[in-house]
Scaffold this active site. Structure first.
Site, short mmCIF file in Angstrom:
data_model
loop_
_atom_site.label_atom_id
_atom_site.label_comp_id
_atom_site.label_asym_id
_atom_site.label_seq_id
_atom_site.Cartn_x
_atom_site.Cartn_y
_atom_site.Cartn_z
N ASP A 74 41.25 47.97 45.94
CA ASP A 74 40.65 48.20 44.69
C ASP A 74 39.42 48.88 44.79
O ASP A 74 38.30 48.53 45.43
CB ASP A 74 40.23 46.65 44.15
CG ASP A 74 39.49 46.82 42.87
OD1 ASP A 74 39.32 47.79 42.53
OD2 ASP A 74 39.07 45.59 42.52
N GLN A 78 34.86 50.58 42.91
CA GLN A 78 33.58 50.80 43.12
C GLN A 78 33.57 51.70 44.16
O GLN A 78 32.20 52.25 44.78
CB GLN A 78 32.61 49.38 43.61
CG GLN A 78 32.68 48.27 42.48
CD GLN A 78 31.80 48.84 41.06
OE1 GLN A 78 30.99 49.90 41.28
NE2 GLN A 78 32.12 48.25 40.01
N CYS A 133 31.98 39.27 37.24
CA CYS A 133 33.68 38.86 37.29
C CYS A 133 33.95 38.57 38.68
O CYS A 133 35.02 39.28 39.33
CB CYS A 133 34.57 40.16 36.82
SG CYS A 133 34.24 40.58 35.03
N LYS A 178 34.05 54.50 35.67
CA LYS A 178 33.07 54.08 36.74
C LYS A 178 32.71 55.56 37.45
O LYS A 178 31.74 55.38 38.48
CB LYS A 178 33.26 53.24 37.44
CG LYS A 178 33.58 51.89 36.89
CD LYS A 178 33.67 50.59 37.68
CE LYS A 178 34.37 49.37 37.14
NZ LYS A 178 33.20 48.59 36.42
N HIS A 206 36.51 41.40 42.95
CA HIS A 206 36.66 41.06 41.25
C HIS A 206 37.61 40.26 40.83
O HIS A 206 38.75 40.31 41.66
CB HIS A 206 36.67 42.78 41.03
CG HIS A 206 36.21 42.97 39.33
ND1 HIS A 206 37.03 42.64 38.47
CD2 HIS A 206 35.21 42.99 38.61
CE1 HIS A 206 36.90 42.54 37.29
NE2 HIS A 206 35.44 43.15 37.48
N1 PLP Z 1 37.50 46.24 40.49
C1 PLP Z 1 36.10 46.07 40.60
C2 PLP Z 1 35.65 45.91 41.98
C3 PLP Z 1 35.26 46.35 39.61
O1 PLP Z 1 34.03 46.56 39.70
C4 PLP Z 1 35.96 46.37 38.31
C5 PLP Z 1 34.92 46.58 37.08
O2 PLP Z 1 33.78 45.94 37.13
C6 PLP Z 1 37.18 46.47 38.03
C7 PLP Z 1 37.88 46.11 39.22
C8 PLP Z 1 37.88 46.36 36.73
O3 PLP Z 1 37.84 47.66 36.21
P1 PLP Z 1 38.36 48.36 34.80
O4 PLP Z 1 37.10 47.66 34.08
O5 PLP Z 1 38.38 49.77 35.16
O6 PLP Z 1 39.56 47.57 34.46
#
Ligand code: PLP
Length: 409
Positions: free
Chosen positions: A200, A203, A367, A226, A123
């Protein structure tokens, strides 16, 4: 005991929603954000109705209650993530948590020429902060390729890229493909090269019970929204020795012991990173979500339920002419996402056409533009399944999708 999806659904009022076009909502956009059980909405409402005040400041009753709720939520949530020997810093979400690693740790510990490894599967939250830091202090940024053939990270390339690295940052589960990376292997590779490792888990956390101390990663970014929690809250889990190497990122009030016109002394530990008015209602809501998950969800059974739906959907979609499936929803490392594209129906158009049937999915680049580039596509449609989705919803989705293809392809 059987997985009682109807009992789970009964906690989520929004799932009853009838859309303006008269269709019953089918919510398949869970990787973007999940819906909230009533207990979360009630906990936040109770805070605002009965004990809302600014935490960590005044000495009146409401301020004490608010402070206790904020800190009680931290204890509960960090225990839920198995972080009893580590610290939990509240953030606005996973993006802010990744930025906190870049600007609160890397900026203080790395210098020109030091190597940060990330991957093509990430992401943007795990790419852009490193590119910006590279401009600021000249770190070398290495990208581990996505193996499009095998539909997973190229671990051989990771072994090479990690040599001489200071930090390896990888996603836990791909938000585009739902492929779970072998995070245990990534941690091992990073540590055997003397690098710190950041996950990260935006997900990952909604689909498996994270045991942060047991995993052994140095940092882990999580998004509350999420996993049934409210928007505007997430956290960075940090191992004690990594926390000791961190310095302030966003600065201002609440994180200091003294400020004079000459300079500022900062608090220690997680308190150094939560400047300004804390996210009280959001933390209280997230705690309620975590308690709800503990009481109502067995992660193993939930994963099986989600996996069955996603792999059945992808099998059925593969039978529809012109549809390509990305990722590997039926594989053991597939986690609840079916990413797909029709050869002649634009992803955005597909989004509208599915919405006309009541189905909420995500379309676009998610993204994650470098991953889409590696896959050779400009966008995909993403149906993402979570704990409250049903096989009946999946069946209705396939019927509607077939109809769209018959009419518009
Ligand atoms: N990392 C991943 C893998 C994501 O899917 C997302 C959101 O879609 C994010 C980071 C960003 O998260 P946040 O919306 O809590 O900033």
């Amino acid at each position: 005991m059987d997985y009682d999806v109807e009992a789970i659904r009964s906690h989520f009022p929004i799932l009853e929603r009838i859309l303006p076009n008269g269709k019953q909502l089918v919510y398949f956009d869970n990787a973007a954000t999940t819906q909230k059980p009533l207990v979360v909405i009630d906990a936040m409402s109770d805070f605002y109705k009965n004990y809302h005040a600014n935490a960590h400041r005044a000495n009146h009753t409401l301020a004490d209650e608010s402070t206790a709720a904020l800190e009680g939520a931290r204890d509960k949530i960090s225990l839920f993530f198995g972080a009893s020997e580590s610290s939990m810093i509240y953030t606005g979400g996973a993006t802010e948590a990744m930025n906190l690693i870049a600007y609160g740790w890397a900026r203080y510990n790395l210098e020109e020429g030091d190597v940060v490894v990330t991957t093509e599967m990430e992401h943007h939250a795990n790419i852009v902060p490193w590119q910006e830091l590279s401009k600021d202090i000249g770190i070398e940024l290495r990208f581990v390729p996505f193996d499009n053939e095998a539909r997973k990270l190229d671990y051989g390339a990771l072994e090479v890229a990690a040599k001489g690295a200071s930090l390896v940052c990888a996603g836990h589960v791909s938000n585009v493909l739902g492929v779970r990376n072998d995070v245990e292997r990534i941690i091992k590779i990073a540590h055997s090269n003397g690098a710190r490792v950041a996950l990260d888990s935006a997900q990952g956390a909604p689909h498996e019970k994270i045991n942060f101390d047991g995993l052994g990663a140095d940092f882990c970014a999580i998004a509350g929204h999420k996993m049934a929690g409210p928007t505007g809250i997430g956290c960075l889990l940090v191992k004690a020795d990594a926390l000791a190497e961190m310095g302030p990122f966003l600065t201002g009030g609440s994180i200091i012991t003294s400020v004079t016109t000459e300079g500022t002394q900062f608090l220690d530990g997680y308190s150094m990173f939560e400047t300004g008015t804390p996210r009280m209602a959001e933390a209280i809501g997230w705690r309620a979500a975590v308690e709800w998950l503990e009481e109502n969800i067995n992660f193993h059974d939930a994963h099986e339920h989600i996996h069955n739906i996603a792999s059945w959907m992808s099998n059925e979609m593969e039978k529809i002419p012109g549809i390509t499936i990305f990722g590997a929803p039926g594989r053991d490392d597939g986690v609840g996402v079916v990413s797909f594209l029709h050869e002649s129906i634009l992803a955005q158009d597909m989004g509208y056409l599915l919405d006309a049937g009541g189905f909420a999915i995500r379309t676009g680049t998610h993204c994650a533009q470098p991953l889409l580039e590696a896959m050779g596509v400009a966008s995909t449609n993403r149906a993402s399944i979570w704990i409250y989705n049903t096989m009946e919803e999946a069946e209705a989705f396939i019927v509607h999708l077939r109809d769209i293809v018959n009419r518009f392809a």
